[in-house]
Design a protein around this motif. Structure first.
Motif, PDB file in Angstrom:
ATOM      1  N   ALA A  41      -4.810   2.564  -1.731  1.00  0.00           N
ATOM      2  CA  ALA A  41      -4.761   1.107  -1.547  1.00  0.00           C
ATOM      3  C   ALA A  41      -4.105   0.441  -2.751  1.00  0.00           C
ATOM      4  O   ALA A  41      -3.270  -0.464  -2.591  1.00  0.00           O
ATOM      5  CB  ALA A  41      -6.164   0.555  -1.335  1.00  0.00           C
ATOM      6  N   ARG A  42      -4.457   0.892  -3.957  1.00  0.00           N
ATOM      7  CA  ARG A  42      -3.837   0.326  -5.159  1.00  0.00           C
ATOM      8  C   ARG A  42      -2.341   0.632  -5.210  1.00  0.00           C
ATOM      9  O   ARG A  42      -1.545  -0.178  -5.671  1.00  0.00           O
ATOM     10  CB  ARG A  42      -4.537   0.831  -6.421  1.00  0.00           C
ATOM     11  N   ARG A  43      -1.957   1.820  -4.725  1.00  0.00           N
ATOM     12  CA  ARG A  43      -0.531   2.175  -4.690  1.00  0.00           C
ATOM     13  C   ARG A  43       0.222   1.258  -3.720  1.00  0.00           C
ATOM     14  O   ARG A  43       1.320   0.806  -3.997  1.00  0.00           O
ATOM     15  CB  ARG A  43      -0.371   3.642  -4.271  1.00  0.00           C
ATOM     16  N   LEU A  44      -0.383   0.981  -2.570  1.00  0.00           N
ATOM     17  CA  LEU A  44       0.225   0.052  -1.619  1.00  0.00           C
ATOM     18  C   LEU A  44       0.313  -1.347  -2.208  1.00  0.00           C
ATOM     19  O   LEU A  44       1.300  -2.058  -2.004  1.00  0.00           O
ATOM     20  CB  LEU A  44      -0.545   0.047  -0.304  1.00  0.00           C
ATOM     21  N   HIS A  45      -0.712  -1.763  -2.962  1.00  0.00           N
ATOM     22  CA  HIS A  45      -0.664  -3.058  -3.630  1.00  0.00           C
ATOM     23  C   HIS A  45       0.510  -3.124  -4.596  1.00  0.00           C
ATOM     24  O   HIS A  45       1.139  -4.171  -4.753  1.00  0.00           O
ATOM     25  CB  HIS A  45      -1.954  -3.307  -4.422  1.00  0.00           C
ATOM     26  N   ASP A  46       0.805  -2.007  -5.250  1.00  0.00           N
ATOM     27  CA  ASP A  46       1.895  -1.972  -6.217  1.00  0.00           C
ATOM     28  C   ASP A  46       3.250  -2.189  -5.542  1.00  0.00           C
ATOM     29  O   ASP A  46       4.181  -2.679  -6.169  1.00  0.00           O
ATOM     30  CB  ASP A  46       1.889  -0.637  -6.958  1.00  0.00           C
ATOM     31  N   THR A  47       3.342  -1.839  -4.275  1.00  0.00           N
ATOM     32  CA  THR A  47       4.588  -2.067  -3.536  1.00  0.00           C
ATOM     33  C   THR A  47       4.575  -3.403  -2.798  1.00  0.00           C
ATOM     34  O   THR A  47       5.508  -3.707  -2.054  1.00  0.00           O
ATOM     35  CB  THR A  47       4.857  -0.935  -2.524  1.00  0.00           C
ATOM     36  N   GLY A  48       3.502  -4.180  -2.973  1.00  0.00           N
ATOM     37  CA  GLY A  48       3.423  -5.503  -2.360  1.00  0.00           C
ATOM     38  C   GLY A  48       2.815  -5.517  -0.976  1.00  0.00           C
ATOM     39  O   GLY A  48       2.926  -6.504  -0.258  1.00  0.00           O
ATOM     40  N   ARG A  49       2.156  -4.426  -0.588  1.00  0.00           N
ATOM     41  CA  ARG A  49       1.551  -4.352   0.745  1.00  0.00           C
ATOM     42  C   ARG A  49       0.036  -4.381   0.650  1.00  0.00           C
ATOM     43  O   ARG A  49      -0.539  -3.980  -0.342  1.00  0.00           O
ATOM     44  CB  ARG A  49       1.993  -3.074   1.448  1.00  0.00           C
ATOM     45  N   SER A  50      -0.597  -4.767   1.711  1.00  0.00           N
ATOM     46  CA  SER A  50      -2.047  -4.756   1.793  1.00  0.00           C
ATOM     47  C   SER A  50      -2.551  -3.315   1.878  1.00  0.00           C
ATOM     48  O   SER A  50      -1.871  -2.433   2.411  1.00  0.00           O
ATOM     49  CB  SER A  50      -2.496  -5.522   3.040  1.00  0.00           C
ATOM     50  N   GLY A  51      -3.748  -3.090   1.374  1.00  0.00           N
ATOM     51  CA  GLY A  51      -4.352  -1.768   1.460  1.00  0.00           C
ATOM     52  C   GLY A  51      -4.642  -1.339   2.888  1.00  0.00           C
ATOM     53  O   GLY A  51      -4.815  -0.158   3.169  1.00  0.00           O
ATOM     54  N   LEU A  52      -4.676  -2.297   3.801  1.00  0.00           N
ATOM     55  CA  LEU A  52      -4.925  -1.967   5.207  1.00  0.00           C
ATOM     56  C   LEU A  52      -3.786  -1.169   5.840  1.00  0.00           C
ATOM     57  O   LEU A  52      -3.947  -0.608   6.921  1.00  0.00           O
ATOM     58  CB  LEU A  52      -5.187  -3.241   6.009  1.00  0.00           C
ATOM     59  N   TRP A  53      -2.641  -1.106   5.149  1.00  0.00           N
ATOM     60  CA  TRP A  53      -1.529  -0.295   5.651  1.00  0.00           C
ATOM     61  C   TRP A  53      -1.906   1.185   5.690  1.00  0.00           C
ATOM     62  O   TRP A  53      -1.223   1.986   6.333  1.00  0.00           O
ATOM     63  CB  TRP A  53      -0.278  -0.494   4.796  1.00  0.00           C
ATOM     64  N   ILE A  54      -2.980   1.568   5.031  1.00  0.00           N
ATOM     65  CA  ILE A  54      -3.450   2.960   5.095  1.00  0.00           C
ATOM     66  C   ILE A  54      -3.735   3.346   6.545  1.00  0.00           C
ATOM     67  O   ILE A  54      -3.537   4.493   6.949  1.00  0.00           O
ATOM     68  CB  ILE A  54      -4.715   3.151   4.234  1.00  0.00           C
ATOM     69  N   LEU A  55      -4.176   2.385   7.319  1.00  0.00           N
ATOM     70  CA  LEU A  55      -4.533   2.650   8.718  1.00  0.00           C
ATOM     71  C   LEU A  55      -3.345   3.076   9.570  1.00  0.00           C
ATOM     72  O   LEU A  55      -3.540   3.638  10.648  1.00  0.00           O
ATOM     73  CB  LEU A  55      -5.211   1.426   9.329  1.00  0.00           C
ATOM     74  N   ILE A  56      -2.136   2.857   9.092  1.00  0.00           N
ATOM     75  CA  ILE A  56      -0.964   3.277   9.860  1.00  0.00           C
ATOM     76  C   ILE A  56      -0.923   4.796   9.979  1.00  0.00           C
ATOM     77  O   ILE A  56      -0.302   5.339  10.900  1.00  0.00           O
ATOM     78  CB  ILE A  56       0.354   2.719   9.266  1.00  0.00           C
ATOM     79  N   ALA A  57      -1.594   5.486   9.079  1.00  0.00           N
ATOM     80  CA  ALA A  57      -1.640   6.950   9.133  1.00  0.00           C
ATOM     81  C   ALA A  57      -2.379   7.447  10.371  1.00  0.00           C
ATOM     82  O   ALA A  57      -2.278   8.622  10.726  1.00  0.00           O
ATOM     83  CB  ALA A  57      -2.295   7.503   7.878  1.00  0.00           C
TER      84      ALA A  57
END
Length: 113
Positions: free
Chosen positions: A67-83
Motif C-alpha cells: 500500500a505504501r509503495r502504491l502511495h509512492d506512485t500516487g495511487r490509493s492502497g486499494l489498488w492492491i485489490l486489482i490482484a
C-alpha cells in the motif's frame, strides 16, 4: 536486510510512502526465507507448518508495504485489490510496483528518497 527489518518495524503502517528498494528488498528476502523454510519443512516432513506460520506472520507487513509503495506512485492502497482479477490484475499490479516514485510531495506524504 535493513529494508526487511524496516518493513517489519512498521508492521501495520499503511500511511506514508515506500521506495521501490524497500518494497522489492522485502519481497526478495521474504521469497528467500519462504524457500529455505519450505526446504526445511520438506526435510523434517512437516505439513505446511513452517511456511504457513511465516506466511501469516508477514501477511500484514506485506500488505502495508504494498500500500505504501502504491502511495509512492500516487495511487490509493486499494489498488492492491486489482490482484484479485486473474492474471491481468497481477500484471497490472506488478507494473505499478515497478513504476518510479512521484518526484514531489503528494497526498500521501513527502518523497522518501
Amino acid at each position: 536486510m535493513q529494508w526487511y527489518v524496516k518493513v517489519l518495524q512498521n508492521y501495520a503502517g499503511f500511511q506514508g510512502r515506500a521506495r521501490r528498494t524497500e518494497y522489492w528488498m522485502f519481497t526478495l528476502i521474504s521469497v528467500i526465507i519462504s524457500a529455505i523454510l519450505a526446504i526445511l519443512q520438506s526435510a523434517a516432513h512437516l505439513s505446511l507448518l513452517l511456511t504457513g506460520l511465516y506466511s501469516l506472520a508477514v501477511f500484514i507487513p506485506g500488505l502495508a508495504v504494498a500500500a505504501r509503495r502504491l502511495h509512492d506512485t500516487g495511487r490509493s492502497g486499494l489498488w492492491i485489490l486489482i490482484a484479485l482479477i486473474p492474471f491481468i490484475g497481477a500484471i497490472i499490479l506488478l507494473v505499478f510496483m515497478c513504476l518510479d516514485s512521484q518526484p514531489d510531495e503528494n497526498q500521501y506524504g513527502t518523497v522518501p528518497k
